[in-house]
Design a protein around this motif. Sequence first.
Motif, mmCIF file in Angstrom:
data_model
loop_
_atom_site.group_PDB
_atom_site.id
_atom_site.type_symbol
_atom_site.label_atom_id
_atom_site.label_comp_id
_atom_site.label_asym_id
_atom_site.label_seq_id
_atom_site.Cartn_x
_atom_site.Cartn_y
_atom_site.Cartn_z
ATOM 1 N N UNK A 195 27.179 65.904 55.897
ATOM 2 C CA UNK A 195 27.655 65.728 54.595
ATOM 3 C C UNK A 195 27.627 64.387 54.295
ATOM 4 N N UNK A 196 26.647 63.414 55.012
ATOM 5 C CA UNK A 196 26.600 62.146 54.648
ATOM 6 C C UNK A 196 27.769 61.022 54.505
ATOM 7 N N UNK A 197 28.462 61.731 55.330
ATOM 8 C CA UNK A 197 29.931 60.637 55.610
ATOM 9 C C UNK A 197 30.241 59.862 57.063
ATOM 10 N N UNK A 198 30.585 58.834 57.024
ATOM 11 C CA UNK A 198 30.977 58.246 58.219
ATOM 12 C C UNK A 198 32.558 58.135 58.299
ATOM 13 N N UNK A 199 33.423 58.723 58.595
ATOM 14 C CA UNK A 199 34.824 58.839 58.541
ATOM 15 C C UNK A 199 35.121 57.472 59.464
ATOM 16 N N UNK A 200 36.190 56.854 58.683
ATOM 17 C CA UNK A 200 37.318 55.697 59.477
ATOM 18 C C UNK A 200 37.983 56.605 60.431
ATOM 19 N N UNK A 201 37.801 56.195 61.662
ATOM 20 C CA UNK A 201 38.754 56.612 62.847
ATOM 21 C C UNK A 201 39.814 55.740 63.068
ATOM 22 N N UNK A 202 40.970 56.066 62.652
ATOM 23 C CA UNK A 202 42.132 55.209 63.140
ATOM 24 C C UNK A 202 43.062 55.916 64.190
ATOM 25 N N UNK A 203 43.735 55.045 65.159
ATOM 26 C CA UNK A 203 44.237 55.526 66.391
ATOM 27 C C UNK A 203 45.612 54.642 66.671
ATOM 28 N N UNK A 204 46.594 55.211 67.363
ATOM 29 C CA UNK A 204 47.810 54.508 67.549
ATOM 30 C C UNK A 204 48.297 55.336 68.730
ATOM 31 N N UNK A 205 49.259 54.618 69.271
ATOM 32 C CA UNK A 205 50.076 55.186 70.508
ATOM 33 C C UNK A 205 51.325 54.866 70.292
ATOM 34 N N UNK A 206 52.262 55.980 71.042
ATOM 35 C CA UNK A 206 53.646 55.688 71.097
ATOM 36 C C UNK A 206 54.292 56.280 71.957
ATOM 37 N N UNK A 207 55.485 56.009 72.440
ATOM 38 C CA UNK A 207 56.135 56.392 73.497
ATOM 39 C C UNK A 207 57.062 57.483 73.013
ATOM 40 N N UNK A 208 57.091 58.735 73.297
ATOM 41 C CA UNK A 208 57.832 59.682 72.826
ATOM 42 C C UNK A 208 58.951 60.226 73.741
ATOM 43 N N UNK A 209 58.801 59.693 75.197
ATOM 44 C CA UNK A 209 59.696 60.242 76.166
ATOM 45 C C UNK A 209 60.174 58.954 76.936
ATOM 46 N N UNK A 210 61.543 58.765 77.447
ATOM 47 C CA UNK A 210 62.059 57.728 77.834
ATOM 48 C C UNK A 210 61.059 56.980 79.184
ATOM 49 N N UNK A 211 60.903 57.871 80.138
ATOM 50 C CA UNK A 211 59.841 57.715 81.342
ATOM 51 C C UNK A 211 58.617 58.449 81.273
ATOM 52 N N UNK A 212 57.967 58.352 79.900
ATOM 53 C CA UNK A 212 56.776 58.843 79.529
ATOM 54 C C UNK A 212 55.564 58.142 80.445
ATOM 55 N N UNK A 213 54.970 59.025 81.221
ATOM 56 C CA UNK A 213 53.659 58.357 82.104
ATOM 57 C C UNK A 213 52.385 58.686 81.215
ATOM 58 N N UNK A 214 52.202 59.881 80.380
ATOM 59 C CA UNK A 214 51.110 60.386 79.863
ATOM 60 C C UNK A 214 50.964 59.517 78.225
ATOM 61 N N UNK A 215 49.681 59.291 78.005
ATOM 62 C CA UNK A 215 49.419 58.780 76.937
ATOM 63 C C UNK A 215 49.454 59.572 75.887
ATOM 64 N N UNK A 216 50.278 59.472 74.849
ATOM 65 C CA UNK A 216 50.551 60.068 73.412
ATOM 66 C C UNK A 216 49.481 59.165 72.384
ATOM 67 N N UNK A 217 48.618 59.934 71.937
ATOM 68 C CA UNK A 217 47.392 59.564 71.054
ATOM 69 C C UNK A 217 47.833 60.060 69.756
ATOM 70 N N UNK A 218 47.714 59.383 68.622
ATOM 71 C CA UNK A 218 47.775 59.562 67.140
ATOM 72 C C UNK A 218 46.477 59.390 66.757
#
Length: 166
Positions: A71-94
């Motif tokens: 549809x002739x659009x080039x969306x802007x991709x925004x990303x961020x991360x956050x820790x959701x658990x105290x000993x979190x090892x896996x990446x959480x991607x927003x």
Amino acid sequence: MPRSYRHLAGCLLGSALILAFSGHAGAASRHHHASQKAGTIPVELKSQPGTELDRQARSLNADLLEDATRHHEQPIVLTGTAQLAPKQKDTILFVQLQSYRLCGSAGCTTSVYRRNGDRWDTLLDSVNGTIRIARQRHNGMADIIVDGNDRWVFDGQKYQDTLSSP
């Protein structure tokens, strides 16, 4: 509706979307929510072209990006991360995709993914509004506050909305 009113309505909507994309429309709202939710941490989303996070976000949302391109659009991709658990090892991607086609009157949607070995699990799909991480936890993961007052809690697999449907 007379043509002049339709034109004016279209111009106002376009201006509102441009302001939202440039960050001006939500500044007062973010300040208001920040003062109400002092015990939460904001998730900061930003454009990070060429980074591993951007590459992963584009891969996870390839279907939406391909549709936008058709549809002739080039969306802007925004990303961020956050820790959701105290000993979190896996990446959480927003991830938030921004374009006229992908955003509506409620704003642009954000999805939340967790790295699980060599794959990504969707923890929360397509919510609208600012996102903050609460101190309260359910099943080991921090609650997510969407748009100031909509609390999502982790059920062990995904986040579930706590607001009852009408």
